[in-house]
Motif scaffolding. Structure first.
Motif, PDB file in Angstrom:
ATOM      1  N   ASP A   6      -8.648  -5.449   3.262  1.00  7.48           N
ATOM      2  CA  ASP A   6      -9.599  -5.151   2.190  1.00  7.48           C
ATOM      3  C   ASP A   6      -9.107  -5.811   0.901  1.00  7.48           C
ATOM      4  O   ASP A   6      -8.151  -5.348   0.280  1.00  7.48           O
ATOM      5  CB  ASP A   6      -9.701  -3.627   2.016  1.00  7.48           C
ATOM      6  N   ALA A   7      -9.773  -6.876   0.500  1.00  9.46           N
ATOM      7  CA  ALA A   7      -9.359  -7.615  -0.695  1.00  9.46           C
ATOM      8  C   ALA A   7      -9.703  -6.875  -1.986  1.00  9.46           C
ATOM      9  O   ALA A   7      -9.160  -7.198  -3.047  1.00  9.46           O
ATOM     10  CB  ALA A   7     -10.021  -8.993  -0.715  1.00  9.46           C
ATOM     11  N   MET A   8     -10.589  -5.882  -1.910  1.00  5.13           N
ATOM     12  CA  MET A   8     -11.095  -5.219  -3.100  1.00  5.13           C
ATOM     13  C   MET A   8     -10.405  -3.893  -3.377  1.00  5.13           C
ATOM     14  O   MET A   8     -10.709  -3.224  -4.370  1.00  5.13           O
ATOM     15  CB  MET A   8     -12.605  -4.979  -2.966  1.00  5.13           C
ATOM     16  N   ALA A  13      -6.316  -5.201  -7.278  1.00  9.55           N
ATOM     17  CA  ALA A  13      -7.211  -6.060  -6.488  1.00  9.55           C
ATOM     18  C   ALA A  13      -8.191  -6.777  -7.420  1.00  9.55           C
ATOM     19  O   ALA A  13      -8.518  -6.286  -8.490  1.00  9.55           O
ATOM     20  CB  ALA A  13      -7.976  -5.201  -5.491  1.00  9.55           C
ATOM     21  N   PRO A  14      -8.662  -7.968  -7.007  1.00 11.86           N
ATOM     22  CA  PRO A  14      -8.296  -8.663  -5.765  1.00 11.86           C
ATOM     23  C   PRO A  14      -7.112  -9.627  -5.903  1.00 11.86           C
ATOM     24  O   PRO A  14      -6.625 -10.128  -4.899  1.00 11.86           O
ATOM     25  CB  PRO A  14      -9.567  -9.424  -5.425  1.00 11.86           C
ATOM     26  N   ALA A  15      -6.660  -9.884  -7.134  1.00 12.85           N
ATOM     27  CA  ALA A  15      -5.671 -10.947  -7.339  1.00 12.85           C
ATOM     28  C   ALA A  15      -4.383 -10.717  -6.547  1.00 12.85           C
ATOM     29  O   ALA A  15      -3.917 -11.610  -5.816  1.00 12.85           O
ATOM     30  CB  ALA A  15      -5.359 -11.088  -8.827  1.00 12.85           C
ATOM     31  N   GLU A  16      -3.793  -9.516  -6.668  1.00 10.79           N
ATOM     32  CA  GLU A  16      -2.525  -9.263  -5.977  1.00 10.79           C
ATOM     33  C   GLU A  16      -2.710  -9.150  -4.475  1.00 10.79           C
ATOM     34  O   GLU A  16      -1.830  -9.525  -3.703  1.00 10.79           O
ATOM     35  CB  GLU A  16      -1.882  -7.994  -6.533  1.00 10.79           C
ATOM     36  N   VAL A  17      -3.864  -8.637  -4.057  1.00  8.39           N
ATOM     37  CA  VAL A  17      -4.129  -8.542  -2.622  1.00  8.39           C
ATOM     38  C   VAL A  17      -4.220  -9.944  -2.015  1.00  8.39           C
ATOM     39  O   VAL A  17      -3.653 -10.216  -0.950  1.00  8.39           O
ATOM     40  CB  VAL A  17      -5.422  -7.754  -2.354  1.00  8.39           C
ATOM     41  N   LYS A  41     -15.533 -13.006  -6.623  1.00  6.18           N
ATOM     42  CA  LYS A  41     -14.268 -12.476  -7.118  1.00  6.18           C
ATOM     43  C   LYS A  41     -13.070 -12.963  -6.306  1.00  6.18           C
ATOM     44  O   LYS A  41     -11.958 -13.073  -6.827  1.00  6.18           O
ATOM     45  CB  LYS A  41     -14.297 -10.941  -7.117  1.00  6.18           C
ATOM     46  N   VAL A  42     -13.288 -13.228  -5.029  1.00  5.81           N
ATOM     47  CA  VAL A  42     -12.173 -13.564  -4.137  1.00  5.81           C
ATOM     48  C   VAL A  42     -12.039 -15.064  -3.902  1.00  5.81           C
ATOM     49  O   VAL A  42     -10.928 -15.617  -3.964  1.00  5.81           O
ATOM     50  CB  VAL A  42     -12.329 -12.828  -2.787  1.00  5.81           C
ATOM     51  N   GLN A  43     -13.129 -15.749  -3.644  1.00  4.48           N
ATOM     52  CA  GLN A  43     -13.048 -17.170  -3.293  1.00  4.48           C
ATOM     53  C   GLN A  43     -12.346 -18.031  -4.336  1.00  4.48           C
ATOM     54  O   GLN A  43     -11.582 -18.933  -3.962  1.00  4.48           O
ATOM     55  CB  GLN A  43     -14.434 -17.713  -2.972  1.00  4.48           C
ATOM     56  N   SER A 288      -0.150  -1.109  -4.943  1.00  2.00           N
ATOM     57  CA  SER A 288       0.448  -2.244  -4.240  1.00  2.00           C
ATOM     58  C   SER A 288       0.188  -3.568  -4.943  1.00  2.00           C
ATOM     59  O   SER A 288      -0.944  -3.877  -5.318  1.00  2.00           O
ATOM     60  CB  SER A 288      -0.096  -2.335  -2.812  1.00  2.00           C
ATOM     61  N   LYS A 289       1.263  -4.350  -5.082  1.00  2.00           N
ATOM     62  CA  LYS A 289       1.148  -5.734  -5.519  1.00  2.00           C
ATOM     63  C   LYS A 289       1.403  -6.638  -4.312  1.00  2.00           C
ATOM     64  O   LYS A 289       1.432  -6.166  -3.171  1.00  2.00           O
ATOM     65  CB  LYS A 289       2.107  -6.007  -6.669  1.00  2.00           C
TER      66      LYS A 289
END
Length: 323
Positions: A6-8, A13-17, A41-43, A288-289
């Motif tokens: 789960d990237a979000m 999230a989402p950068a550290e994930v 946000k992720v791509q 979590s990072k």
């Protein structure tokens, strides 16, 4: 292994994930990280990612403060639901999430379902102890268990310990004292059930004994187990802060400080498996990072690769229990 992440989910999230996914994928080219998230946000964060990081789009996110059951019903295209759905459809071997814990647990229970014979799922949280780590189960999934639930936590926790490489894990029960007459009726009845199995039972355990390495598996109700976990986390962070502000310098200090942080920091342990469902779910810390995410992926891959679900299914049926 194919790992649905789960990237979000989570505070960072989402950068550290995404960073954690990329970090893990580079060290484990045999695995595929299926990164589920909102496209815009992720791509943009995936530039330079290795080919074994695969983006999977979704359109919704279950936020940290949302009601788990309600959001699972209303947000069918959320990152959590999509991750769990990929596992139930056989498109992923494990689900890893640092987001809304209730939604991660609820989604796994509702969509994957309990294994035959399992009465209640439990969160098996790794906890640092002298000589390595132990498994505390349950750490929050079931705050009012019955004795038979705690017996099953002992069985499932022992299997998780074996996956970690411990051939004959020592199993104890969290209690206010080690004497047989101490504690509630619940822990005493759970003790009587566990003693009838072939588990290596070592007795009631106080938190100090856990820290000293008295057991590899610590059985607890979810309320007490969650408090134990958070107390250990808080004290570990306090000691690390005190140590690092001591004014000491030099190469020896740097090496010692690094070892202490690796031992006490939750990021080193990654995440906690939710045991008792028909699939592998790893619950990562909301804070979590990248390092913690990477280690959670590693734990999820190990649980799937070692077929922990199948091993639990076989063990539980040896000791049939009614709800």
């Amino acid at each position: 292994m194919k790992l649905a992440l789960d990237a979000m989910g989570g505070d960072h999230a989402p950068a550290e994930v995404v960073r954690g996914a990329v970090e893990y994928a580079r060290t484990a080219p045999e695995d595929v990280v299926l990164l589920v998230g909102i496209a815009d946000k992720v791509q943009p964060l995936l530039a330079g990612a290795p080919p074994n990081v695969v983006f999977v789009p979704c359109t919704q996110v279950i936020e940290m403060g949302e009601h788990p059951a309600k959001s699972l019903k209303e947000k069918r295209d959320s990152s959590i639901v999509k991750c769990v759905g990929m596992c139930t459809a056989g498109k992923a071997d494990a689900f890893i999430g640092a987001g809304n814990t209730g939604a991660c647990v609820g989604g796994s229970l509702f969509l994957m379902g309990h294994l035959p014979g399992v009465l209640k799922a439990g969160i098996a949280t790794p906890l640092p102890m002298r000589g390595g780590e132990c498994t505390v189960i349950d750490a929050g999934a079931n705050i009012a268990p019955k004795p038979q639930h705690m017996l099953q936590y002992a069985l499932m926790g022992a299997i998780h310990a074996k996956v970690r490489g411990i051939s004959e894990p020592r199993v104890g029960i969290l209690n206010i004292g080690e004497e047989d007459d101490k504690g509630t009726e619940l822990v005493q009845q759970a003790r009587d059930l566990i003693k009838k199995t072939d588990l290596r039972y070592v007795g009631f355990l106080e938190p100090t004994a856990i820290a000293e390495g008295a057991a590899d598996v610590v059985v607890a109700d979810g309320f007490a187990g969650n408090i134990l976990l958070k107390a250990f986390e808080g004290m570990g962070e306090l000691l690390l802060q005190h140590y690092e502000k001591s004014g000491l310098t030099g190469e020896l200090f740097e090496k010692t400080s690094k070892r202490a942080r690796e031992f006490a920091d939750f990021a080193s342990y990654g995440g906690a498996p939710l045991l008792g469902t028909k699939g592998v779910t790893i619950i990562a810390h909301g804070r979590s990072k990248a390092t913690a995410i990477s280690n959670a992926l590693r734990r999820g891959s190990a649980c799937a690769r070692e077929k922990i679900v199948e091993k639990i299914a076989a063990e539980i049926l040896k000791y049939p229990m009614s709800a």
